[in-house]
Design a protein around this motif. Structure first.
Motif, PDB file in Angstrom:
ATOM      1  N   PHE A  30       6.612  11.508   1.111  1.00 19.90           N
ATOM      2  CA  PHE A  30       6.472  11.041  -0.273  1.00 19.90           C
ATOM      3  C   PHE A  30       5.232  10.264  -0.722  1.00 19.90           C
ATOM      4  O   PHE A  30       4.690  10.459  -1.548  1.00 19.90           O
ATOM      5  N   ILE A  31       4.964   9.336   0.303  1.00 13.90           N
ATOM      6  CA  ILE A  31       3.887   8.519   0.055  1.00 13.90           C
ATOM      7  C   ILE A  31       2.421   8.921   0.308  1.00 13.90           C
ATOM      8  O   ILE A  31       1.489   8.963  -0.443  1.00 13.90           O
ATOM      9  N   GLU A  32       2.248   9.559   1.271  1.00 14.50           N
ATOM     10  CA  GLU A  32       1.059  10.005   1.977  1.00 14.50           C
ATOM     11  C   GLU A  32       0.475  11.216   1.089  1.00 14.50           C
ATOM     12  O   GLU A  32      -0.719  11.153   0.585  1.00 14.50           O
ATOM     13  N   PRO A  33       1.498  11.862   0.438  1.00 18.28           N
ATOM     14  CA  PRO A  33       0.839  12.982  -0.585  1.00 18.28           C
ATOM     15  C   PRO A  33       0.464  12.546  -1.911  1.00 18.28           C
ATOM     16  O   PRO A  33      -0.424  13.200  -2.665  1.00 18.28           O
ATOM     17  N   LEU A  34       0.669  11.229  -2.203  1.00 16.48           N
ATOM     18  CA  LEU A  34       0.260  10.617  -3.372  1.00 16.48           C
ATOM     19  C   LEU A  34      -0.875   9.570  -3.035  1.00 16.48           C
ATOM     20  O   LEU A  34      -1.306   9.056  -4.194  1.00 16.48           O
ATOM     21  N   LEU A  91      -3.707  10.530  -5.188  1.00 19.37           N
ATOM     22  CA  LEU A  91      -3.487  10.308  -6.687  1.00 19.37           C
ATOM     23  C   LEU A  91      -3.975   9.033  -7.134  1.00 19.37           C
ATOM     24  O   LEU A  91      -4.326   8.745  -8.181  1.00 19.37           O
ATOM     25  N   PHE A  92      -3.329   7.884  -6.178  1.00 17.72           N
ATOM     26  CA  PHE A  92      -3.658   6.540  -6.499  1.00 17.72           C
ATOM     27  C   PHE A  92      -4.911   6.075  -5.924  1.00 17.72           C
ATOM     28  O   PHE A  92      -5.056   4.802  -5.840  1.00 17.72           O
ATOM     29  N   GLN A  93      -5.647   6.971  -5.426  1.00 20.10           N
ATOM     30  CA  GLN A  93      -7.094   6.555  -4.616  1.00 20.10           C
ATOM     31  C   GLN A  93      -6.805   5.429  -3.821  1.00 20.10           C
ATOM     32  O   GLN A  93      -7.493   4.586  -3.894  1.00 20.10           O
ATOM     33  N   THR A  94      -6.051   5.780  -2.866  1.00 13.32           N
ATOM     34  CA  THR A  94      -5.827   4.551  -1.722  1.00 13.32           C
ATOM     35  C   THR A  94      -5.542   5.279  -0.414  1.00 13.32           C
ATOM     36  O   THR A  94      -5.090   6.489  -0.352  1.00 13.32           O
ATOM     37  N   ASP A  95      -5.747   4.742   0.771  1.00 11.34           N
ATOM     38  CA  ASP A  95      -5.681   5.229   2.178  1.00 11.34           C
ATOM     39  C   ASP A  95      -4.609   4.422   2.917  1.00 11.34           C
ATOM     40  O   ASP A  95      -4.114   4.438   3.813  1.00 11.34           O
ATOM     41  N   ASP A  96      -4.126   3.191   1.862  1.00  8.80           N
ATOM     42  CA  ASP A  96      -3.353   2.296   2.271  1.00  8.80           C
ATOM     43  C   ASP A  96      -1.915   2.779   1.969  1.00  8.80           C
ATOM     44  O   ASP A  96      -1.309   2.469   1.044  1.00  8.80           O
ATOM     45  N   VAL A  97      -1.426   3.510   3.259  1.00 11.36           N
ATOM     46  CA  VAL A  97       0.106   3.940   2.790  1.00 11.36           C
ATOM     47  C   VAL A  97       1.279   3.021   2.693  1.00 11.36           C
ATOM     48  O   VAL A  97       1.956   2.914   1.815  1.00 11.36           O
ATOM     49  N   ASP A  98       1.121   1.847   3.605  1.00 15.01           N
ATOM     50  CA  ASP A  98       1.823   0.613   3.622  1.00 15.01           C
ATOM     51  C   ASP A  98       2.011  -0.012   1.999  1.00 15.01           C
ATOM     52  O   ASP A  98       3.055  -0.049   1.399  1.00 15.01           O
ATOM     53  N   SER A  99       0.761  -0.123   1.441  1.00  8.16           N
ATOM     54  CA  SER A  99       0.597  -0.914   0.447  1.00  8.16           C
ATOM     55  C   SER A  99       1.211  -0.007  -1.028  1.00  8.16           C
ATOM     56  O   SER A  99       1.864  -0.576  -1.685  1.00  8.16           O
ATOM     57  N   LEU A 100       0.928   1.253  -0.658  1.00  9.92           N
ATOM     58  CA  LEU A 100       1.081   2.208  -2.139  1.00  9.92           C
ATOM     59  C   LEU A 100       2.721   2.310  -2.049  1.00  9.92           C
ATOM     60  O   LEU A 100       3.486   2.290  -2.826  1.00  9.92           O
ATOM     61  N   GLN A 101       3.373   2.382  -0.541  1.00  8.78           N
ATOM     62  CA  GLN A 101       4.814   2.386  -0.440  1.00  8.78           C
ATOM     63  C   GLN A 101       5.532   1.144  -1.177  1.00  8.78           C
ATOM     64  O   GLN A 101       6.498   1.341  -1.996  1.00  8.78           O
ATOM     65  N   THR A 102       4.968   0.041  -0.969  1.00  6.20           N
ATOM     66  CA  THR A 102       5.421  -1.125  -1.571  1.00  6.20           C
ATOM     67  C   THR A 102       5.406  -1.178  -3.053  1.00  6.20           C
ATOM     68  O   THR A 102       6.407  -1.534  -3.555  1.00  6.20           O
ATOM     69  N   THR A 159       2.388   6.331 -15.591  1.00  7.14           N
ATOM     70  CA  THR A 159       1.212   7.283 -16.274  1.00  7.14           C
ATOM     71  C   THR A 159      -0.248   6.856 -15.694  1.00  7.14           C
ATOM     72  O   THR A 159      -0.544   5.495 -16.242  1.00  7.14           O
ATOM     73  N   LEU A 160      -0.858   7.785 -15.324  1.00  7.80           N
ATOM     74  CA  LEU A 160      -2.264   7.533 -14.983  1.00  7.80           C
ATOM     75  C   LEU A 160      -2.962   8.346 -15.838  1.00  7.80           C
ATOM     76  O   LEU A 160      -2.512   9.111 -16.864  1.00  7.80           O
ATOM     77  N   SER A 161      -4.401   8.333 -15.794  1.00  6.87           N
ATOM     78  CA  SER A 161      -5.141   9.066 -16.799  1.00  6.87           C
ATOM     79  C   SER A 161      -5.188  10.647 -16.667  1.00  6.87           C
ATOM     80  O   SER A 161      -5.107  11.356 -17.561  1.00  6.87           O
ATOM     81  N   HIS A 162      -4.581  10.885 -15.300  1.00  2.00           N
ATOM     82  CA  HIS A 162      -4.721  12.397 -15.100  1.00  2.00           C
ATOM     83  C   HIS A 162      -3.322  12.755 -14.573  1.00  2.00           C
ATOM     84  O   HIS A 162      -3.349  13.872 -13.996  1.00  2.00           O
TER      85      HIS A 162
END
Length: 274
Positions: free
Chosen positions: A28-32, A35-46, A118-121
């Motif tokens: 769930f996190i790595e595929p996103l 989309l969120f323009q990040t490589d920090d999986v832990d931070s995106l998960q949080t 919602t993001l722009s895209h």
């Protein structure tokens, strides 16, 4: 573009074995991340946990998966997205459907245990498999309207004014009312009466209407009873502002490209509070 088949993510997650934290990151996190323009999986998960994504200690079960697949929300959202895109001449975007946490916090419960990012895209919808078709349509309408509005304003969270934010939320929920009727509108559209909101607008919102950055006025949008700010104040005022301006512009599509200041000047908040 269009609705991403996250049902395949769900099935892979449920059928895989191992630590639930790592499984969630993988499926769930790595595929996103892109989309969120990040490589920090832990931070995106949080970050996604904070917004309502299910947590590894409340994982999706085989039973949950079965319920999801029976509802098949992907097809409901796809149909609604394609209908709205044609009706509003809207942009293409990606839409991801992910499981909401089993026990949402109070604010999410007030939203009917559903929410969107919602993001722009792109749009990320966080829902439970027990969501009704009409609730899912309402959420899709609200969030896709944001995509359409952002395509016009070219705004971002760092520069968006409070006035644009309350107009954007009001416009999106007015679109829900126009498409599905007031019975499907969010609970915050019915929280207060107009007379009370005029005083609150004057006291809390008017001094900060042109303040930039959603983080800087978060409390004014969502409210904070501990600080004396009524719950969902900015959202409620946004809806009432658009309701009072709608008589001039008639339809949601007509208002999509009207700037926030013009909408404000057509509303009773401008006329009543000077």
């Amino acid at each position: 573009m269009g609705v991403i088949r996250t049902d395949k993510w769900l099935q892979a997650y449920v059928k895989s074995s191992g630590d639930t934290m790592n499984r969630q990151q993988k499926w769930f996190i790595e595929p996103l991340c892109s989309l969120f323009q990040t490589d920090d999986v832990d931070s995106l998960q949080t970050y996604l946990w904070q917004l309502g994504l299910f947590t590894p200690d409340q994982p999706v079960s085989e039973e949950d998966l079965s319920t999801w697949l029976q509802l098949h929300p992907w097809s409901i959202v796809k149909q609604e997205y394609e209908r709205l895109r044609k009706k509003w001449d809207g942009p293409a975007c990606k839409i991801y459907l992910l499981p909401l946490i089993n026990e949402p916090p109070p604010l999410l419960k007030q939203l009917g245990e559903k929410t969107g990012i919602t993001l722009s895209h792109a749009i990320v919808l966080l829902i439970k498999p027990t969501i009704t078709k009409e609730q899912l349509r309402a959420l899709t309408i609200h969030e896709y309207h944001h995509v359409c509005r952002l395509a016009y304003t070219k705004e971002n969270e760092e520069k968006m004014t409070l006035l644009e934010s309350i107009c954007m939320e009001g416009l999106a929920e007015w679109a829900v009312k126009e498409e599905l009727g007031k019975q499907e509108c969010a609970v915050w559209t019915r929280y207060y009466d107009e007379a009370s909101s005029i005083g609150w607008f004057d006291h809390f919102l008017k001094p900060s209407l042109y303040k930039e950055g959603r983080k800087s006025y978060h409390t004014l949008l969502y409210g904070d009873p501990n600080k004396g700010v009524p719950l969902w104040l900015g959202y409620y005022v946004g809806f009432k502002l658009i309701e009072s301006a709608a008589s001039k512009y008639t339809t949601t599509k007509n208002m999509l490209t009207v700037d926030a200041i013009s909408l404000y000047k057509c509303s009773f908040y401008f006329i009543t509070v000077r």
